[in-house]
Write a protein that holds these residues in place. Sequence first.
Motif, short mmCIF file in Angstrom:
data_model
loop_
_atom_site.label_atom_id
_atom_site.label_comp_id
_atom_site.label_asym_id
_atom_site.label_seq_id
_atom_site.Cartn_x
_atom_site.Cartn_y
_atom_site.Cartn_z
N GLY A 1 -35.80 -7.90 -52.33
CA GLY A 1 -36.44 -6.85 -51.54
C GLY A 1 -37.08 -7.43 -50.31
O GLY A 1 -36.72 -8.54 -49.85
N LYS A 2 -38.06 -6.71 -49.76
CA LYS A 2 -38.74 -7.14 -48.54
C LYS A 2 -40.18 -7.52 -48.85
O LYS A 2 -40.83 -6.94 -49.72
N MET A 3 -40.62 -8.52 -48.11
CA MET A 3 -41.96 -9.07 -48.36
C MET A 3 -43.04 -8.09 -47.90
O MET A 3 -42.92 -7.45 -46.85
N LEU A 4 -44.10 -7.99 -48.74
CA LEU A 4 -45.29 -7.22 -48.37
C LEU A 4 -46.36 -8.18 -47.87
O LEU A 4 -46.54 -9.26 -48.43
N HIS A 5 -47.05 -7.82 -46.83
CA HIS A 5 -48.05 -8.72 -46.25
C HIS A 5 -49.45 -8.16 -46.52
O HIS A 5 -49.64 -6.95 -46.74
N PRO A 6 -50.48 -9.04 -46.52
CA PRO A 6 -51.85 -8.56 -46.72
C PRO A 6 -52.32 -7.72 -45.53
O PRO A 6 -51.80 -7.85 -44.43
N GLY A 7 -53.30 -6.88 -45.79
CA GLY A 7 -53.83 -6.03 -44.72
C GLY A 7 -53.03 -4.77 -44.58
O GLY A 7 -52.07 -4.50 -45.30
N SER A 8 -53.43 -3.97 -43.61
CA SER A 8 -52.75 -2.69 -43.39
C SER A 8 -51.44 -2.88 -42.65
O SER A 8 -51.30 -3.80 -41.85
N ASP B 1 -41.41 -6.05 -52.29
CA ASP B 1 -41.13 -4.64 -52.56
C ASP B 1 -39.67 -4.52 -52.97
O ASP B 1 -38.77 -4.52 -52.13
N ASP B 2 -39.44 -4.42 -54.29
CA ASP B 2 -38.08 -4.29 -54.81
C ASP B 2 -37.77 -2.79 -54.94
O ASP B 2 -38.48 -2.06 -55.64
N PRO B 3 -36.73 -2.29 -54.25
CA PRO B 3 -36.44 -0.85 -54.30
C PRO B 3 -36.22 -0.32 -55.71
O PRO B 3 -36.46 0.86 -55.97
N GLN B 4 -35.76 -1.16 -56.63
CA GLN B 4 -35.45 -0.70 -57.98
C GLN B 4 -36.60 -0.93 -58.96
O GLN B 4 -36.77 -0.18 -59.91
N GLN B 5 -37.38 -2.00 -58.72
CA GLN B 5 -38.42 -2.35 -59.69
C GLN B 5 -39.84 -2.17 -59.16
O GLN B 5 -40.80 -2.38 -59.90
N GLY B 6 -39.95 -1.81 -57.89
CA GLY B 6 -41.28 -1.68 -57.33
C GLY B 6 -41.82 -3.02 -56.85
O GLY B 6 -41.08 -3.99 -56.63
N GLU B 7 -43.15 -3.10 -56.76
CA GLU B 7 -43.78 -4.31 -56.23
C GLU B 7 -43.83 -5.40 -57.30
O GLU B 7 -44.20 -5.16 -58.44
N PRO C 1 -46.04 -11.07 -38.88
CA PRO C 1 -44.93 -12.03 -39.02
C PRO C 1 -44.22 -11.97 -40.36
O PRO C 1 -43.08 -12.44 -40.47
N LEU C 2 -44.83 -11.39 -41.39
CA LEU C 2 -44.18 -11.32 -42.69
C LEU C 2 -43.56 -9.98 -42.99
O LEU C 2 -42.81 -9.86 -43.97
N CYS C 3 -43.83 -8.97 -42.20
CA CYS C 3 -43.40 -7.62 -42.52
C CYS C 3 -41.87 -7.51 -42.43
O CYS C 3 -41.27 -7.82 -41.41
N GLY C 4 -41.27 -7.06 -43.54
CA GLY C 4 -39.83 -6.86 -43.56
C GLY C 4 -39.01 -8.09 -43.82
O GLY C 4 -37.77 -8.02 -43.81
N THR C 5 -39.65 -9.24 -44.05
CA THR C 5 -38.89 -10.46 -44.31
C THR C 5 -38.20 -10.36 -45.68
O THR C 5 -38.85 -10.08 -46.68
N PRO C 6 -36.91 -10.59 -45.73
CA PRO C 6 -36.19 -10.46 -47.00
C PRO C 6 -36.50 -11.61 -47.95
O PRO C 6 -36.69 -12.76 -47.54
N VAL C 7 -36.53 -11.30 -49.24
CA VAL C 7 -36.82 -12.29 -50.27
C VAL C 7 -35.82 -12.08 -51.42
O VAL C 7 -35.50 -10.94 -51.77
N LEU C 8 -35.37 -13.18 -51.99
CA LEU C 8 -34.48 -13.14 -53.16
C LEU C 8 -35.04 -14.10 -54.20
O LEU C 8 -35.33 -15.26 -53.89
N VAL C 9 -35.18 -13.62 -55.42
CA VAL C 9 -35.65 -14.45 -56.53
C VAL C 9 -34.56 -14.47 -57.59
O VAL C 9 -34.09 -13.40 -58.02
N THR C 10 -34.17 -15.69 -58.00
CA THR C 10 -33.08 -15.82 -58.97
C THR C 10 -33.51 -16.73 -60.12
O THR C 10 -34.49 -17.47 -60.04
N PHE C 11 -32.72 -16.65 -61.16
CA PHE C 11 -32.89 -17.50 -62.34
C PHE C 11 -31.50 -18.00 -62.73
O PHE C 11 -30.51 -17.25 -62.62
#
Length: 794
Positions: free
Chosen positions: A549-556, A463-469, A569-579
Amino acid sequence: MAQSYNGILQFLQKMMLHLERGSIQVSGNPILDDMFAPGFQQNELELYSMQSFDENLRKPKTVMTYVIFTLYGVWLSGVCKGSSGLASHNKFVPISKRAYKSLKDTARNIVDSELFIQSLEDWILENALADSNHGEQYSFNSPFQIEELRQLDFALEGTFFQQLFRMPTSFYSCSDLKEEEYFALEDFLHTMANGLWNTFWHKNSPSPFLVSCARHPRSRFYSLDKAISKGKVADLCGAALIARDDNDVNTHWDQVVQFSLFKPDIMLGNKSGISLNALSEALFYGFHILVSRRLSKRCEFNDNSVFILVMDARFGAVVKLTGDVRHLVPDLDNPYQAVADWIKNHSEVSVSTVDRIWNKLGNANWGDLGTLQLLLATFHSIVQFAGSPRKPIASLAGDHNLRLQKRRIECHLLENQNGKHSSQDHIIQGERETMEHEHEINPAIMNQASHLLFQEGDIIHVDDPQQGEKGFQIHESLIDEKSFCYSAISLENPTQLLTLYVGAHPSRLEPSWEDMSLWYQVQRQTKVLNVLRQAGIASKYLPEIVTSGKMLHPGSCKKQNPNEKCDHPLCGTPVLVTFPIGEPVSSIVSQDGPFSCEEAIRCCRDCLAALRSAKMANVQHGDICPENVVRVSDAQGSSSSFFYVPVSWGRAVLEERDGPAMNLFFSSSHALQHGKLCPSSDVESLVYLLYFLCGGNMQQQDSIESALQWRQRSWAKRHIQRHLGEVSAILKALADYVDTLCGTPYPVDYDGWLKRLDKAVNESADKGKLIEEMTMNMRIEDVAASSGISEGGS
């Protein structure tokens, strides 16, 4: 007449006995009454004795009174000031008007340093000797014993002398560096005096000294700025440490606490001795200073010795001249020979060895005596002016063992940590670092980190605050199978590999030290890369954020609002993707061996381009090492199939309070010593990286002390420079250049070195642009080379 003088001698002996008992009566004697009357100053006493000496000797009735006058002055000076017999004798023994005039005339006629050198040349050469251990030197004693230097070294352990390591020059210095060299010399003297004054005399009071420059012994003193404005820098001979006098706007030679002679080359050939010209010229200035003190009516100094610092842009030595100039036999027909005879027969000359003073640590136990010798000479010079220090050297040195034990505790290096022995195992998780979260390790919680390990093919939604999911598919784990760094592809653009970092779950971030390193990899690296992006810095040699952003997990998800997290266990885990994505150069070396000359130069050029770009936003990397530089395949079809990118910017330094990572192999000397970066730290680390990539021997290090010792030894013995020189002359030139910048506040000349490295990479000075880089609205296409190193780089 003989009987009269014998009687005087007996009378003097009796008077001395009465003086020691304190039974002498001074009231009723008009001269002694005047002497101790309010407002009768010491300078007036000396002037009175000087002017009336001849007349008093011609009046038998006043001889006794004059003798009492003189002896009582000697005794009183010793009692009141607690000074030595020599000091009191120097201040109160009178000088006749004739002797005063002769001494003044002699000093006025000694103006040509070349004639002075010629008059001493034969005598100095007679004292020359050849030592198989130290090369050609002189038989003069050293002003200091090694134990004195070692004590000072211990006493100054807590004193920071940053400016003592800066000199903007190299082995290829030229005349246009004169102003910069004198600025460095001025800072050097200021720092020594201020540091010693605050350490030994008054901790918080300002230093009572200033630094002024001179052209010759009869010239005025100039501030450096004034000398530059008047165009007199080329004529300067050195700089002096001056005792301030708030009552006199002019500076005089009798206020000189210590003089520093600054010459182009002070070495005796290639040996460790001082050259004949440098030694003679130091004695030339030493004589003039002693005469100025003797002739002064206000001089505060109470010693017949003076220390002269002799320096060039690399080395330094100390010359000490001791002697009473009243023993000079004047010869107005040949004043130079008269002074030479006084130096030979009535003075003592001490000369230290010549040693490196710029960019060395100055540790007596390592043989770096140059800086310590100058510091100790300055210390003794201040003692002559200000008296004994409040905190003696021996007292502060006595706390060495306590400080050593404290430092060992502070520098405890993760002794209980297990794992592979890559260079990252030696990174000190610095206690000085600024972290948003500081918590103790909880091993039971740390084991939960395995929940976040992903396998090939796993899908991650962010979930990227600027770009969405955004969705990404894991390709493989980078570095090792337990890493939280992966190669991945975007589900929207599956043709391009990206680097994906997975941080620690907030519930485990609180107690886990291991997960704190993930915080640097993800949250703080995200902050740093955003700082670069907001500053308009864009370069192919810097990583670029694709998504954060923060990781989205499957399920509700049971969280009530976006700022909360549920128990998944995955809810709110930060993620960074770079190039871009690349292979660490540490892996390349372990698989394919050392780099070729061309690849080493290319890696150097690309890393410098990245560091320069970041520096434009006031960002320093702080953790240059083989694991944090990756080789990237160039898909744009450039002249090379690869380029290099420094990654892992989470430890970058954004502000003064930030602390860099500490790596015993690759951190700069300044970072290891002080826990912070200086402007040249990243480039110094880059040189160690190049040394590693080119097959250099990286010795095992087990402490900060051993790591600093390896650096000092490698620079001093030129191991790094010689090894890189075998690969490429330009890499050797870069190492020489960095050696002159180690630990200094001088900025690195990125532009000049990028121009030269780009020329070496492209094999032509006319090919293309230097780098393609957007900074705000400015496009850099070419820059001028101004590194200060010759194009040959040898």
